[in-house]
Design an enzyme around this catalytic site. Sequence first.
Site, PDB file in Angstrom:
ATOM      1  N   GLU A 157      -5.088  -8.836  -0.127  1.00 39.46           N
ATOM      2  CA  GLU A 157      -5.931  -8.607   1.038  1.00 39.46           C
ATOM      3  C   GLU A 157      -7.360  -8.399   0.575  1.00 39.46           C
ATOM      4  O   GLU A 157      -7.612  -7.715  -0.423  1.00 39.46           O
ATOM      5  CB  GLU A 157      -5.489  -7.375   1.833  1.00 39.46           C
ATOM      6  CG  GLU A 157      -4.115  -7.475   2.471  1.00 39.46           C
ATOM      7  CD  GLU A 157      -3.760  -6.237   3.274  1.00 39.46           C
ATOM      8  OE1 GLU A 157      -4.679  -5.451   3.612  1.00 39.46           O
ATOM      9  OE2 GLU A 157      -2.568  -6.036   3.557  1.00 39.46           O
TER      10      GLU A 157
ATOM     11  N   GLU B  21       0.812  -1.213   0.000  1.00 39.53           N
ATOM     12  CA  GLU B  21       0.000   0.000   0.000  1.00 39.53           C
ATOM     13  C   GLU B  21       0.849   1.269   0.000  1.00 39.53           C
ATOM     14  O   GLU B  21       0.671   2.174   0.822  1.00 39.53           O
ATOM     15  CB  GLU B  21      -0.981  -0.016   1.177  1.00 39.53           C
ATOM     16  CG  GLU B  21      -1.984  -1.141   1.067  1.00 39.53           C
ATOM     17  CD  GLU B  21      -3.023  -1.166   2.175  1.00 39.53           C
ATOM     18  OE1 GLU B  21      -2.876  -0.396   3.144  1.00 39.53           O
ATOM     19  OE2 GLU B  21      -3.974  -1.949   2.077  1.00 39.53           O
TER      20      GLU B  21
END
Length: 411
Positions: free
Chosen positions: A339, A198
């Site tokens: 995820e 991220e």
Amino acid sequence: MANRPDREESSLTSQKRKIRSVLLAVAVALTASVSGLANQASGETVASLNASQIVADMGAGWNLGNQLEANTNGYPSETAWGQPTVTQALIDRVKAAGFKTIRIPVSYLRNIGPGPNYAINSAWLNRVQQVVDYAYSRGMYVLINMHGDGYKSVTGSWLICDAGDQATIKAKYQKVWQQIAYRFQGYNQHLILESMNEEFDGQYGNPTQPCYSNINAYNQIFVDTVRKTGGNNSSRWLLVAGWNTNIDYTAGNYGFVLPTDRYRSSSIPANERRIMLSVHYYSPWDFAGETSGTITQWGRGATNPSKKSTWGQEDYLDAQLKLMYNKFVTSGYPVVVGEYGSIDKTSFDSSNNRYRADFARAVVSTAKKYGAATVYWDNGHNGQYGFGLFDRRSNAVTQQGIISAIMSGLG
């Protein structure tokens, strides 16, 4: 508030933050017996799999979240956020539940020494290897990354794409990945290395420059550095990500550049890839992550329209993963939804777990349709707002319904 964000910033068009369980170090040295087991396992030969084969072989995936990426004042510690020390018994239980892949988020932070060598604390790297071996020695796929080092909100973070001294950041990044790659160069193709997690400028909205160009540069440094360490790293599958692992910002025209793979083994057929693309999926955020009791249902089976989001249903999920398929999978680059998941809101709606299971099943089955692997986000927290599927103290399954849905999604 009672619950803190579960990993410092989240991807997704929702432009919100996720939750972490209520948080409260144990660095365990690698023992000789486990080291021997790892060496024995790493010496096994496994046939190299092409893109479609490895995605199928990875099966259902699970994240060991809030453990090796946890930290106290910038020093990684697997118990810093209220979780117990990771054990072989926990990983065995995860495997017994049907999972074949484990993603292990890892932070390094202040366990990296000064330049120019940027040596990783040996006890920490030993512990990372030991936890990897818990899964690897059981024949599971293992993904390890550099997780919290790129979050501005984490003490000790340094992989900051809009910071001033990029030359120093890139030199440090190269040295750290070089050490990790050398440590694991003998492991077979069941180990997958992931460049970052991220990574973005911390501001939600469209990607900015030169931040995105620096993210592209990090990915290129990662691929080149790992390949140059030789051994199985020359042909290993490597996982890279675009801006904040966001699907639109990776597959769309926002500046993502695939790294070249010029140092890979010549034994890899010219028409095959060894690079994967990482994305995360938590849409719609008001169902998957928002800490309120307003939106508790999802999908075509929802019974109360007022509890269902106005967006992010099955059609949106299909369109998002189709974007990745068209952009990357059709060119031989597998996609990993590293995820996904939704938080427990049963305290507001007793039927919530049914829709959490529906969501998980849909993500897995849609990903399979479009040639992608999936790895469920488990933050170790059970109860209100938790993502947990297991109790990490007793190793008991806490959400069998969601696990069964994941497995059924694979067909």
